[in-house]
Design a protein around this motif. Structure first.
Motif, PDB file in Angstrom:
ATOM      1  N   LEU A 184       0.855  -1.189   0.000  1.00 41.56           N
ATOM      2  CA  LEU A 184       0.000   0.000   0.000  1.00 41.56           C
ATOM      3  C   LEU A 184       0.882   1.225   0.000  1.00 41.56           C
ATOM      4  O   LEU A 184       1.946   1.240   0.609  1.00 41.56           O
ATOM      5  N   ILE A 185       0.401   2.272  -0.662  1.00 37.41           N
ATOM      6  CA  ILE A 185       1.154   3.523  -0.708  1.00 37.41           C
ATOM      7  C   ILE A 185       0.176   4.685  -0.655  1.00 37.41           C
ATOM      8  O   ILE A 185      -0.992   4.545  -1.034  1.00 37.41           O
ATOM      9  N   ASP A 186       0.637   5.806  -0.144  1.00 39.07           N
ATOM     10  CA  ASP A 186      -0.118   7.050  -0.261  1.00 39.07           C
ATOM     11  C   ASP A 186       0.817   8.052  -0.929  1.00 39.07           C
ATOM     12  O   ASP A 186       1.077   7.932  -2.109  1.00 39.07           O
ATOM     13  N   THR A 187       1.349   9.003  -0.217  1.00 38.77           N
ATOM     14  CA  THR A 187       2.275   9.957  -0.820  1.00 38.77           C
ATOM     15  C   THR A 187       3.721   9.697  -0.411  1.00 38.77           C
ATOM     16  O   THR A 187       4.607  10.408  -0.837  1.00 38.77           O
ATOM     17  N   GLY A 188       3.945   8.693   0.413  1.00 32.53           N
ATOM     18  CA  GLY A 188       5.293   8.464   0.923  1.00 32.53           C
ATOM     19  C   GLY A 188       5.683   7.008   0.918  1.00 32.53           C
ATOM     20  O   GLY A 188       5.650   6.343  -0.108  1.00 32.53           O
ATOM     21  N   PRO A 189       6.037   6.488   2.109  1.00 36.02           N
ATOM     22  CA  PRO A 189       6.556   5.131   2.217  1.00 36.02           C
ATOM     23  C   PRO A 189       5.533   4.058   1.845  1.00 36.02           C
ATOM     24  O   PRO A 189       4.327   4.303   1.831  1.00 36.02           O
ATOM     25  N   VAL A 190       6.056   2.878   1.577  1.00 37.94           N
ATOM     26  CA  VAL A 190       5.237   1.722   1.216  1.00 37.94           C
ATOM     27  C   VAL A 190       5.090   0.829   2.442  1.00 37.94           C
ATOM     28  O   VAL A 190       6.041   0.633   3.189  1.00 37.94           O
ATOM     29  N   VAL A 191       3.884   0.284   2.627  1.00 39.12           N
ATOM     30  CA  VAL A 191       3.600  -0.637   3.729  1.00 39.12           C
ATOM     31  C   VAL A 191       3.092  -1.939   3.118  1.00 39.12           C
ATOM     32  O   VAL A 191       2.290  -1.924   2.178  1.00 39.12           O
ATOM     33  N   THR A 192       3.550  -3.069   3.641  1.00 40.73           N
ATOM     34  CA  THR A 192       3.128  -4.383   3.148  1.00 40.73           C
ATOM     35  C   THR A 192       1.976  -4.903   3.997  1.00 40.73           C
ATOM     36  O   THR A 192       2.024  -4.834   5.223  1.00 40.73           O
ATOM     37  N   VAL A 193       0.957  -5.429   3.316  1.00 38.39           N
ATOM     38  CA  VAL A 193      -0.198  -6.021   3.990  1.00 38.39           C
ATOM     39  C   VAL A 193      -0.235  -7.499   3.626  1.00 38.39           C
ATOM     40  O   VAL A 193      -0.133  -7.851   2.447  1.00 38.39           O
ATOM     41  N   THR A 194      -0.351  -8.367   4.628  1.00 40.99           N
ATOM     42  CA  THR A 194      -0.533  -9.797   4.377  1.00 40.99           C
ATOM     43  C   THR A 194      -1.951 -10.159   4.802  1.00 40.99           C
ATOM     44  O   THR A 194      -2.452  -9.641   5.795  1.00 40.99           O
ATOM     45  N   TYR A 195      -2.570 -11.049   4.042  1.00 41.34           N
ATOM     46  CA  TYR A 195      -3.968 -11.411   4.307  1.00 41.34           C
ATOM     47  C   TYR A 195      -4.167 -12.866   3.943  1.00 41.34           C
ATOM     48  O   TYR A 195      -3.637 -13.345   2.935  1.00 41.34           O
ATOM     49  N   ASN A 196      -4.923 -13.577   4.760  1.00 45.91           N
ATOM     50  CA  ASN A 196      -5.242 -14.969   4.479  1.00 45.91           C
ATOM     51  C   ASN A 196      -6.753 -15.070   4.349  1.00 45.91           C
ATOM     52  O   ASN A 196      -7.470 -15.080   5.347  1.00 45.91           O
ATOM     53  N   GLY A 197      -7.235 -15.119   3.129  1.00 50.71           N
ATOM     54  CA  GLY A 197      -8.666 -15.177   2.890  1.00 50.71           C
ATOM     55  C   GLY A 197      -8.991 -14.763   1.468  1.00 50.71           C
ATOM     56  O   GLY A 197      -8.111 -14.525   0.640  1.00 50.71           O
ATOM     57  N   ILE A 198     -10.268 -14.662   1.200  1.00 51.92           N
ATOM     58  CA  ILE A 198     -10.739 -14.278  -0.130  1.00 51.92           C
ATOM     59  C   ILE A 198     -10.855 -12.762  -0.177  1.00 51.92           C
ATOM     60  O   ILE A 198     -11.532 -12.152   0.653  1.00 51.92           O
ATOM     61  N   LEU A 199     -10.190 -12.166  -1.155  1.00 50.51           N
ATOM     62  CA  LEU A 199     -10.234 -10.718  -1.311  1.00 50.51           C
ATOM     63  C   LEU A 199     -11.566 -10.294  -1.933  1.00 50.51           C
ATOM     64  O   LEU A 199     -12.195 -11.068  -2.651  1.00 50.51           O
ATOM     65  N   PRO A 200     -11.995  -9.060  -1.686  1.00 54.88           N
ATOM     66  CA  PRO A 200     -13.244  -8.578  -2.288  1.00 54.88           C
ATOM     67  C   PRO A 200     -13.168  -8.591  -3.820  1.00 54.88           C
ATOM     68  O   PRO A 200     -12.087  -8.481  -4.399  1.00 54.88           O
ATOM     69  N   ASP A 201     -14.306  -8.700  -4.463  1.00 53.48           N
ATOM     70  CA  ASP A 201     -14.355  -8.732  -5.928  1.00 53.48           C
ATOM     71  C   ASP A 201     -13.763  -7.473  -6.555  1.00 53.48           C
ATOM     72  O   ASP A 201     -13.187  -7.525  -7.635  1.00 53.48           O
ATOM     73  N   LEU A 202     -13.928  -6.339  -5.904  1.00 50.77           N
ATOM     74  CA  LEU A 202     -13.453  -5.075  -6.452  1.00 50.77           C
ATOM     75  C   LEU A 202     -11.984  -4.792  -6.161  1.00 50.77           C
ATOM     76  O   LEU A 202     -11.456  -3.763  -6.557  1.00 50.77           O
ATOM     77  N   PHE A 203     -11.295  -5.704  -5.476  1.00 55.47           N
ATOM     78  CA  PHE A 203      -9.880  -5.527  -5.159  1.00 55.47           C
ATOM     79  C   PHE A 203      -9.057  -5.686  -6.430  1.00 55.47           C
ATOM     80  O   PHE A 203      -9.214  -6.649  -7.181  1.00 55.47           O
ATOM     81  N   ARG A 204      -8.181  -4.732  -6.687  1.00 55.97           N
ATOM     82  CA  ARG A 204      -7.229  -4.834  -7.797  1.00 55.97           C
ATOM     83  C   ARG A 204      -6.107  -3.820  -7.586  1.00 55.97           C
ATOM     84  O   ARG A 204      -6.214  -2.919  -6.763  1.00 55.97           O
ATOM     85  N   GLU A 205      -5.051  -3.976  -8.346  1.00 48.72           N
ATOM     86  CA  GLU A 205      -3.912  -3.070  -8.240  1.00 48.72           C
ATOM     87  C   GLU A 205      -4.328  -1.673  -8.706  1.00 48.72           C
ATOM     88  O   GLU A 205      -5.133  -1.519  -9.609  1.00 48.72           O
ATOM     89  N   GLY A 206      -3.774  -0.667  -8.042  1.00 46.22           N
ATOM     90  CA  GLY A 206      -4.101   0.709  -8.367  1.00 46.22           C
ATOM     91  C   GLY A 206      -5.402   1.185  -7.751  1.00 46.22           C
ATOM     92  O   GLY A 206      -5.857   2.289  -8.016  1.00 46.22           O
ATOM     93  N   GLN A 207      -6.013   0.350  -6.932  1.00 47.99           N
ATOM     94  CA  GLN A 207      -7.313   0.642  -6.322  1.00 47.99           C
ATOM     95  C   GLN A 207      -7.132   1.058  -4.864  1.00 47.99           C
ATOM     96  O   GLN A 207      -6.238   0.578  -4.183  1.00 47.99           O
ATOM     97  N   GLY A 208      -8.006   1.910  -4.374  1.00 48.38           N
ATOM     98  CA  GLY A 208      -7.977   2.296  -2.969  1.00 48.38           C
ATOM     99  C   GLY A 208      -8.646   1.231  -2.112  1.00 48.38           C
ATOM    100  O   GLY A 208      -9.701   0.718  -2.468  1.00 48.38           O
ATOM    101  N   ILE A 209      -8.005   0.865  -1.004  1.00 48.60           N
ATOM    102  CA  ILE A 209      -8.564  -0.136  -0.095  1.00 48.60           C
ATOM    103  C   ILE A 209      -8.345   0.306   1.350  1.00 48.60           C
ATOM    104  O   ILE A 209      -7.538   1.189   1.631  1.00 48.60           O
ATOM    105  N   VAL A 210      -9.073  -0.335   2.247  1.00 48.06           N
ATOM    106  CA  VAL A 210      -8.865  -0.175   3.683  1.00 48.06           C
ATOM    107  C   VAL A 210      -8.709  -1.574   4.251  1.00 48.06           C
ATOM    108  O   VAL A 210      -9.527  -2.456   3.982  1.00 48.06           O
ATOM    109  N   ALA A 211      -7.638  -1.792   5.011  1.00 46.92           N
ATOM    110  CA  ALA A 211      -7.392  -3.092   5.637  1.00 46.92           C
ATOM    111  C   ALA A 211      -7.413  -2.917   7.148  1.00 46.92           C
ATOM    112  O   ALA A 211      -6.930  -1.920   7.678  1.00 46.92           O
TER     113      ALA A 211
END
Length: 161
Positions: free
Chosen positions: A84-111
């Motif tokens: 994940l990125i905003d205007t600065g550093p990158v943060v890694t998110v790990t998840y074990n499960g089924i991602l939402p249908d609308l999840f894709r690269e370049g998309q805004g998400i909340v974890a």
């Protein structure tokens, strides 16, 4: 024998003590359910003027844009990691499960999850925005200055759908 005034005073003090104890117990119970919202920059650099950083193991919510090309899936399980990125550093998110249908690269998400280390979140829930133009107000405010092109305005030549 106690006077009537002393009995009333004792009753009032007892009621106030019980109310204080009940309020303290509720605040203690709610403290465990509070999830603070961070952006990747706030997570790494600190939040507020005092630059307060969350501690390892703290529950939190993080919002940002999924970095293009960062989604890595385990072929043997439902484990996935992405940046994940905003205007600065990158943060890694790990998840074990089924991602939402609308999840894709370049998309805004909340974890929502727990902090594993300074730049890694173990997510228990991943939320994608529910339509092409919507972004949660907290994320939109925190991400001012990032160029976001809605999928409806992307061209096939620049990676859009």
């Amino acid at each position: 024998m106690q006077s009537r005034r002393q009995k009333r005073l004792a009753a009032v003090v007892l009621v106030i003590a019980l109310l204080g104890g009940a309020v303290a117990a509720m605040l203690y119970a709610l403290q465990q359910n509070i999830d603070l919202f961070y952006t990747p920059s706030q997570l790494v650099d600190g939040l507020g003027k005092d630059k307060i950083k969350p501690v390892v193991g703290q529950r939190l919510r993080i919002g940002g844009m999924v970095v293009e090309g960062s989604v890595k899936r385990d072929p043997q399980s439902l484990k996935v990691s992405f940046d994940l990125i905003d205007t600065g550093p990158v943060v890694t998110v790990t998840y074990n499960g089924i991602l939402p249908d609308l999840f894709r690269e370049g998309q805004g998400i909340v974890a929502q999850g727990t902090l594993v280390d300074a730049t890694t979140i173990a997510a228990t829930e991943v939320l994608a925005k529910h339509d092409e133009e919507y972004m949660p107000p907290e994320v939109a405010e925190a991400m001012k200055g990032i160029r976001h092109v809605p999928p409806s305005q992307q061209k096939a030549s620049d990676g859009g759908y």
